[in-house]
Design a protein around this motif. Structure first.
Motif, PDB file in Angstrom:
ATOM      1  N   THR A 104      65.488 -42.713  97.770  1.00 53.06           N
ATOM      2  CA  THR A 104      66.062 -42.411  96.446  1.00 53.06           C
ATOM      3  C   THR A 104      67.075 -43.447  95.986  1.00 53.06           C
ATOM      4  N   GLY A 105      67.579 -44.247  96.923  1.00 52.55           N
ATOM      5  CA  GLY A 105      68.611 -45.213  96.581  1.00 52.55           C
ATOM      6  C   GLY A 105      69.993 -44.605  96.446  1.00 52.55           C
ATOM      7  N   GLU A 106      70.116 -43.317  96.738  1.00 52.05           N
ATOM      8  CA  GLU A 106      71.393 -42.629  96.566  1.00 52.05           C
ATOM      9  C   GLU A 106      72.279 -42.759  97.805  1.00 52.05           C
ATOM     10  N   THR A 107      73.578 -42.675  97.569  1.00 54.22           N
ATOM     11  CA  THR A 107      74.565 -42.519  98.625  1.00 54.22           C
ATOM     12  C   THR A 107      75.357 -41.261  98.320  1.00 54.22           C
ATOM     13  N   ILE A 108      75.382 -40.341  99.252  1.00 48.87           N
ATOM     14  CA  ILE A 108      76.054 -39.056  99.050  1.00 48.87           C
ATOM     15  C   ILE A 108      77.065 -38.847 100.158  1.00 48.87           C
ATOM     16  N   ARG A 153      72.983 -42.358 103.175  1.00 50.54           N
ATOM     17  CA  ARG A 153      72.266 -43.267 102.272  1.00 50.54           C
ATOM     18  C   ARG A 153      70.770 -43.053 102.448  1.00 50.54           C
ATOM     19  N   SER A 154      70.063 -42.950 101.333  1.00 50.90           N
ATOM     20  CA  SER A 154      68.619 -42.738 101.373  1.00 50.90           C
ATOM     21  C   SER A 154      67.892 -43.971 100.859  1.00 50.90           C
ATOM     22  N   ALA A 206      69.930 -33.857 100.090  1.00 51.07           N
ATOM     23  CA  ALA A 206      71.091 -33.988 100.962  1.00 51.07           C
ATOM     24  C   ALA A 206      71.495 -32.663 101.598  1.00 51.07           C
ATOM     25  N   THR A 227      78.639 -39.812 105.378  1.00 53.65           N
ATOM     26  CA  THR A 227      78.133 -40.605 104.258  1.00 53.65           C
ATOM     27  C   THR A 227      76.652 -40.870 104.502  1.00 53.65           C
TER      28      THR A 227
END
Length: 367
Positions: A56-60, A52-53, A76, A50
């Protein structure tokens, strides 16, 4: 992320000289910069990564089924490529929760991608207790970028991000892997390296970079050599006569650039730091005229810095945008930077940013 097991980081880099020589088995001279990508990591609860950036505020979430080239795209992919490459090499990377932050400028030619892959690699190797000697990190990280991401980079960026030492540039033979850490502590000579980010677009994975690489490989095949590194400058007239005009220019850049790297290393070994200035400037002219990878913004930055008193200046990175470096007196950094900024304003370019680059160390565990 709470309760991280540790924090790892890897730096971006500036290539002092030696552009587009790495994938031609040639010579390069990068140094790591203090700007770094940081990865805080802890063991995951399940069979996944998992990510988190902060930027970018993204979680992938990357699952085991995603460990196939092309399965994950965007930023990612540079993360997913590392567990893929580790598994492909026979290792068992641990499943982790990763929190990523970076102050390496994106799209500036400072190798933000290698900083990301190498920071993730450091975390996975450490937390997984993997038997992967540091000398093998660059090739594995390069494979992640080349095969999983599809970015045709050479091995310079990953080598710099993992192996550089503070106060030194790394003279790297991209064929043999041999390297020498050459003293590059500019402050001791009352000098500084100004880096100007032109803020023009830049991408290693674009078609122009790939086209340059393909042209070099085609030329080597036509000339009957394993790579363009095998040509000396004395070979150029006969070699270029066998090639079309554009390909001949590409070959001339690579061959003469290798010569400039070797000459720069000799200057630095002998303590003649300002003596590398003309070599930097000649490198830029070759990238502009023979390799055709500069843009008006970087040409303007080079010309303006030289007119303002820089000992030498050149674009650094893959080209088509990105950064310019200028070797200047330590007390002239702000003046030269302001002069370049004014020149950009006169031409209605995006306002550039700048920083003073100091040779830093490679990937490490921070805490």
């Amino acid at each position: 992320m709470t309760a991280a097991s540790g924090v790892w980081s890897a730096p971006g880099r500036v290539n002092l000289i030696g552009e587009h020589t790495d994938y031609n088995d040639g010579f390069v001279l990068p140094f790591a910069i203090p700007m770094r990508t940081t990865v805080a990591a802890r063991p995951a609860d399940g069979p996944q990564w998992t990510v988190r950036s902060r930027e970018t505020g993204e979680t992938i979430v990357i699952g085991e089924s995603d460990l196939a080239p092309g399965a994950v795209t965007g930023w990612a992919a540079y993360v997913a490529g590392i567990p893929w490459a580790l598994r492909d090499a026979g290792h068992r990377p641990p499943f982790l929760d990763l929190s990523i932050a970076s102050d390496v400028p994106l799209g500036a030619g400072l190798s933000s991608s290698a900083a990301l892959t190498c920071a993730v690699l450091a975390a996975l190797v450490d937390l997984g207790g993997l038997d992967l000697p540091r000398d093998e990190w660059p090739a594995l990280a390069q494979r992640a970028e080349n095969t999983y991401v599809g970015a045709p980079t050479g091995i310079m960026d990953q080598s710099a991000s993992t192996l550089c030492r503070p106060g030194h540039a790394m003279f790297l033979d991209c064929r043999s892997g041999d390297r020498e850490h050459v003293p590059f502590a500019l402050a001791e000579h009352d000098l500084a390296m100004l880096v100007v980010d032109s803020r023009a677009p830049h991408s290693h994975a674009d078609g122009e970079y790939a086209a340059r690489r393909a042209s070099c490989e085609s030329a080597a095949a036509t000339l009957g050599v394993a790579a363009l590194r095998d040509l000396a400058e004395a070979d150029l007239p006969a070699a270029c006569a066998k090639l079309d005009e554009v390909t001949a220019r590409r070959v001339r850049h690579v061959v003469t650039e290798n010569g400039r790297v070797l000459a720069t290393v000799e200057k630095l070994r002998g303590g003649s730091v300002t003596g590398i200035g003309p070599l930097l400037t000649a490198s830029h002219a070759s990238m502009r005229d023979d390799y055709e990878i500069t843009v008006p913004e970087v040409d303007t930055a080079v010309e303006t810095a030289l007119a303002a008193g820089a000992y030498g200046a050149r674009m650094t990175g893959g080209g088509f945008g990105g950064c310019v470096l200028a070797l200047v007196d330590a007390d002239a950094v702000e003046r030269v930077a302001d002069t370049v900024t004014a020149a950009f304003a006169e031409r209605a370019f995006n306002q550039p940013t700048w920083f003073k680059a100091v040779a830093a160390g490679g990937a490490a565990r921070d805490e």
